[in-house]
Design an enzyme around this catalytic site. Structure first.
Site, mmCIF file in Angstrom:
data_model
loop_
_atom_site.group_PDB
_atom_site.id
_atom_site.type_symbol
_atom_site.label_atom_id
_atom_site.label_comp_id
_atom_site.label_asym_id
_atom_site.label_seq_id
_atom_site.Cartn_x
_atom_site.Cartn_y
_atom_site.Cartn_z
ATOM 1 N N ASP A 21 27.853 -26.861 -30.825
ATOM 2 C CA ASP A 21 26.988 -25.739 -30.457
ATOM 3 C C ASP A 21 26.956 -25.632 -28.929
ATOM 4 O OD1 ASP A 21 24.850 -24.070 -29.846
ATOM 5 O OD2 ASP A 21 23.482 -24.999 -31.282
ATOM 6 N N ILE A 22 27.403 -24.512 -28.399
ATOM 7 C CA ILE A 22 27.529 -24.383 -26.942
ATOM 8 C C ILE A 22 26.161 -24.422 -26.252
ATOM 9 C CG2 ILE A 22 27.489 -21.843 -26.765
ATOM 10 C CD1 ILE A 22 29.941 -22.211 -24.803
ATOM 11 N N ASN A 35 28.030 -8.606 -24.948
ATOM 12 C CA ASN A 35 28.550 -7.235 -25.062
ATOM 13 C C ASN A 35 28.170 -6.490 -23.786
ATOM 14 O OD1 ASN A 35 25.914 -5.921 -25.500
ATOM 15 N ND2 ASN A 35 25.959 -7.101 -27.393
ATOM 16 N N ASP A 45 25.917 -15.001 -28.551
ATOM 17 C CA ASP A 45 25.058 -14.280 -27.601
ATOM 18 C C ASP A 45 23.582 -14.480 -27.971
ATOM 19 O OD1 ASP A 45 24.226 -12.518 -25.645
ATOM 20 O OD2 ASP A 45 25.134 -10.733 -26.532
ATOM 21 N N SER A 132 35.508 -13.353 -28.591
ATOM 22 C CA SER A 132 36.061 -12.228 -29.390
ATOM 23 C C SER A 132 36.450 -12.565 -30.823
ATOM 24 C CB SER A 132 37.290 -11.573 -28.697
ATOM 25 O OG SER A 132 36.894 -10.731 -27.652
ATOM 26 N N GLY A 134 34.595 -13.680 -33.329
ATOM 27 C CA GLY A 134 33.549 -13.503 -34.345
ATOM 28 C C GLY A 134 33.490 -12.047 -34.761
ATOM 29 N N TYR A 136 33.852 -9.452 -33.063
ATOM 30 C CA TYR A 136 34.884 -8.613 -32.434
ATOM 31 C C TYR A 136 36.255 -8.722 -33.106
ATOM 32 C CZ TYR A 136 31.856 -6.999 -28.606
ATOM 33 O OH TYR A 136 30.864 -6.392 -27.862
HETATM 34 P P1 ADP Z 1 32.400 -11.908 -30.311
HETATM 35 O O1 ADP Z 1 31.494 -10.688 -30.435
HETATM 36 O O2 ADP Z 1 32.983 -12.070 -28.922
HETATM 37 O O3 ADP Z 1 33.420 -11.964 -31.401
HETATM 38 P P2 ADP Z 1 30.683 -13.875 -31.680
HETATM 39 O O4 ADP Z 1 29.439 -14.498 -31.141
HETATM 40 O O5 ADP Z 1 30.556 -12.975 -32.861
HETATM 41 O O6 ADP Z 1 31.389 -13.155 -30.433
HETATM 42 O O7 ADP Z 1 31.707 -15.033 -32.051
HETATM 43 C C1 ADP Z 1 32.440 -15.775 -31.118
HETATM 44 C C2 ADP Z 1 32.567 -17.210 -31.597
HETATM 45 O O8 ADP Z 1 31.368 -17.920 -31.262
HETATM 46 C C3 ADP Z 1 32.747 -17.387 -33.113
HETATM 47 O O9 ADP Z 1 33.754 -18.382 -33.331
HETATM 48 C C4 ADP Z 1 31.380 -17.897 -33.562
HETATM 49 O O10 ADP Z 1 31.481 -18.728 -34.711
HETATM 50 C C5 ADP Z 1 31.011 -18.726 -32.361
HETATM 51 N N1 ADP Z 1 29.604 -19.150 -32.220
HETATM 52 C C6 ADP Z 1 28.479 -18.636 -32.779
HETATM 53 N N2 ADP Z 1 27.401 -19.350 -32.387
HETATM 54 C C7 ADP Z 1 27.857 -20.339 -31.572
HETATM 55 C C8 ADP Z 1 27.251 -21.425 -30.860
HETATM 56 N N3 ADP Z 1 25.925 -21.646 -30.897
HETATM 57 N N4 ADP Z 1 28.058 -22.258 -30.141
HETATM 58 C C9 ADP Z 1 29.384 -22.048 -30.069
HETATM 59 N N5 ADP Z 1 30.015 -21.047 -30.704
HETATM 60 C C10 ADP Z 1 29.261 -20.204 -31.451
#
Ligand code: ADP
Length: 189
Positions: A21-22, A35, A45, A132, A134, A136
């Site tokens: 988890d980032i 976005n 986000d 991008s 997820g 996107y």
């Molecule tokens: P985008 O709109 O750029 O596609 P998303 O947030 O929908 O962004 O997804 C981008 C990536 O981030 C996906 O692989 C998603 O699983 C991942 N993600 C979602 N939550 C977290 C988090 N807490 N830590 C790290 N990665 C995450």
């Protein structure tokens, strides 16, 4: 032989991938796959704004009132609020529209501009999510190659700019794609 490489060194800089988890990372900055509105959203986000608290959104609003919406491929920096990371670098990756609408150039730019912002702010470590891939819709295998390749290019070009770059991948499928991209880059040398 099965490779277990999760870390390589490029121009003396550590480039690592982890599954996690980032919002929990303690690098100097974490990158938000935002976005253009910078008003928060779903996915990573939403998770960053929830964990970091309202100070992040306040700064985002000021940035948008000063310079307008953030174009795809650009990056800006704010406080990290309550996060362990001191800063959040917000960038906007491309929406996947089939692959022939400049998506790879825009994804390259999102990583590159984020690294530039980190270097300009004299940060030494930075964590990226998989931008991008997820909502996107960018195919994760292709995105992983762009992501790893762009970071490696940047580190070769600016070897003194940073000490550590971490990709924090949320799920095992995404982690596997980045592991493959990292291994391919390590084999190429
Ligand atoms: P985008 O709109 O750029 O596609 P998303 O947030 O929908 O962004 O997804 C981008 C990536 O981030 C996906 O692989 C998603 O699983 C991942 N993600 C979602 N939550 C977290 C988090 N807490 N830590 C790290 N990665 C995450």
């Amino acid at each position: 032989m099965e490779s277990r490489v999760t870390e390589v060194t490029v121009s003396s800089v550590k480039l690592r991938i982890i599954q996690g988890d980032i919002t929990k990372q303690d690098t100097d900055a974490i990158v938000n796959a935002a976005n253009s509105s910078l008003m928060g959203g779903g996915g990573v986000d939403g998770a960053i704004h929830r964990a970091g608290g309202p100070a992040i959104l306040e700064e985002c609003k000021k940035i948008v009132s000063r310079q307008g919406r953030l174009p795809t491929g650009k990056a800006v920096i704010t406080t990290g609020g309550n996060l362990k990371a001191g800063c959040v670098i917000h960038t906007v990756g491309p929406v996947w529209r089939g692959g022939d609408k400049g998506e790879s150039e825009l994804l390259t730019s999102a990583y590159w501009e984020s690294l530039e912002v980190a270097a300009e702010n004299k940060l030494s470590s930075i964590s990226f999510p998989s931008i991008s891939t997820g909502v996107y819709g960018y195919p994760v295998g292709q995105a992983a190659k762009v992501a790893i390749g762009t970071v490696a290019d940047f580190l070769r070009r600016s070897p003194a700019a940073l000490e550590e770059v971490v990709f924090v991948l949320f799920d095992s499928k995404t982690f596997a794609a980045y592991l493959l991209a990292l291994r391919e880059m390590a084999e190429k040398g």
